[in-house]
Write a protein that holds these residues in place. Structure first.
Motif, mmCIF file in Angstrom:
data_model
loop_
_atom_site.group_PDB
_atom_site.id
_atom_site.type_symbol
_atom_site.label_atom_id
_atom_site.label_comp_id
_atom_site.label_asym_id
_atom_site.label_seq_id
_atom_site.Cartn_x
_atom_site.Cartn_y
_atom_site.Cartn_z
ATOM 1 N N ARG A 149 2.046 18.719 -1.946
ATOM 2 C CA ARG A 149 1.542 18.786 -3.448
ATOM 3 C C ARG A 149 1.935 17.216 -3.821
ATOM 4 N NH1 ARG A 149 3.345 18.885 -8.448
ATOM 5 N NH2 ARG A 149 5.266 18.855 -7.680
ATOM 6 N N GLU A 150 3.115 16.601 -3.727
ATOM 7 C CA GLU A 150 3.425 15.430 -4.035
ATOM 8 C C GLU A 150 2.471 14.227 -3.548
ATOM 9 O OE1 GLU A 150 7.039 13.134 -3.273
ATOM 10 O OE2 GLU A 150 7.537 14.269 -4.891
ATOM 11 N N LEU A 151 2.142 14.547 -2.326
ATOM 12 C CA LEU A 151 1.220 13.542 -1.744
ATOM 13 C C LEU A 151 -0.089 13.580 -2.314
ATOM 14 C CD1 LEU A 151 2.049 13.582 2.070
ATOM 15 C CD2 LEU A 151 2.437 11.716 0.498
ATOM 16 N N THR A 152 -0.643 14.822 -2.818
ATOM 17 C CA THR A 152 -1.797 14.876 -3.511
ATOM 18 C C THR A 152 -1.831 14.502 -4.848
ATOM 19 O OG1 THR A 152 -2.337 16.944 -2.326
ATOM 20 C CG2 THR A 152 -3.593 16.636 -4.285
ATOM 21 N N LEU A 153 -0.784 14.725 -5.454
ATOM 22 C CA LEU A 153 -0.567 13.908 -6.841
ATOM 23 C C LEU A 153 -0.502 12.361 -6.907
ATOM 24 C CD1 LEU A 153 2.091 16.561 -8.536
ATOM 25 C CD2 LEU A 153 -0.343 16.156 -9.147
ATOM 26 N N ARG B 265 5.652 3.974 -3.287
ATOM 27 C CA ARG B 265 5.981 3.049 -2.239
ATOM 28 C C ARG B 265 6.138 3.750 -0.788
ATOM 29 N NH1 ARG B 265 11.307 1.351 -2.723
ATOM 30 N NH2 ARG B 265 10.768 0.349 -4.693
ATOM 31 N N GLU B 266 6.933 4.861 -0.777
ATOM 32 C CA GLU B 266 6.984 5.378 0.495
ATOM 33 C C GLU B 266 5.493 5.903 1.166
ATOM 34 O OE1 GLU B 266 9.490 8.750 -0.184
ATOM 35 O OE2 GLU B 266 11.496 7.575 -0.341
ATOM 36 N N GLN C 5 11.940 7.733 -9.552
ATOM 37 C CA GLN C 5 11.436 8.422 -8.464
ATOM 38 C C GLN C 5 9.990 8.307 -8.053
ATOM 39 O OE1 GLN C 5 12.378 12.521 -8.895
ATOM 40 N NE2 GLN C 5 11.762 13.096 -6.777
ATOM 41 N N PHE C 6 9.072 8.233 -9.118
ATOM 42 C CA PHE C 6 7.789 7.962 -9.073
ATOM 43 C C PHE C 6 7.471 6.853 -8.177
ATOM 44 C CE2 PHE C 6 4.067 5.552 -10.861
ATOM 45 C CZ PHE C 6 2.931 6.315 -9.989
ATOM 46 N N ALA D 207 2.668 -1.355 -9.174
ATOM 47 C CA ALA D 207 2.269 -2.790 -9.556
ATOM 48 C C ALA D 207 1.918 -3.423 -8.304
ATOM 49 C CB ALA D 207 3.422 -3.628 -10.169
ATOM 50 N N GLY D 208 2.687 -3.585 -7.168
ATOM 51 C CA GLY D 208 2.324 -4.163 -5.978
ATOM 52 C C GLY D 208 0.887 -3.750 -5.538
ATOM 53 N N TYR D 209 0.789 -2.510 -5.411
ATOM 54 C CA TYR D 209 -0.431 -1.830 -4.946
ATOM 55 C C TYR D 209 -1.659 -2.617 -5.703
ATOM 56 C CZ TYR D 209 -4.487 1.168 -4.039
ATOM 57 O OH TYR D 209 -5.760 1.527 -3.781
ATOM 58 N N ARG D 210 -1.473 -2.362 -7.030
ATOM 59 C CA ARG D 210 -2.660 -3.049 -7.826
ATOM 60 C C ARG D 210 -2.825 -4.675 -7.579
ATOM 61 N NH1 ARG D 210 -3.212 -2.610 -14.231
ATOM 62 N NH2 ARG D 210 -4.823 -0.847 -13.641
#
Length: 85
Positions: free
Chosen positions: A14-18, A55-56, A49-50, A63-66
């Motif tokens: 569920r968390e991965l989906t979110l 990152r995990e 936590q988000f 921000a790094g992803y963007r």
């Protein structure tokens, strides 16, 4: 599988989906300012936590992803731009 592992696995999925929805939203709204607090609120997680979970899952903070995606877009745009002699 014991019941507690099954519940944990379901919660992780569920968390991965979110997080995937958030990643897609970051991609879609790339021209908008990145509001990490609003993104975290949208999936009911504290900001720290988000960011840690993102990152995990994706190897970068939001921000790094963007920044990484923007760098790829810029490289692609340079490759597609007409060459001036």
């Amino acid at each position: 599988m014991c019941l507690s592992l099954s519940i944990a696995a379901r919660e992780h999925l569920r968390e991965l989906t979110l997080l995937r929805r958030i990643r897609d939203r970051i991609d879609r709204e790339h021209a908008q300012p990145l509001d990490v607090e609003a993104l975290a609120r949208s999936i009911d997680l504290p900001v720290a936590q988000f960011v840690r979970r993102f990152r995990e899952a994706y190897g970068h903070t939001p921000a790094g992803y963007r920044r990484a995606v923007e760098a790829v877009r810029n490289r692609e745009a340079r490759c597609l731009a007409p060459k001036v002699a």
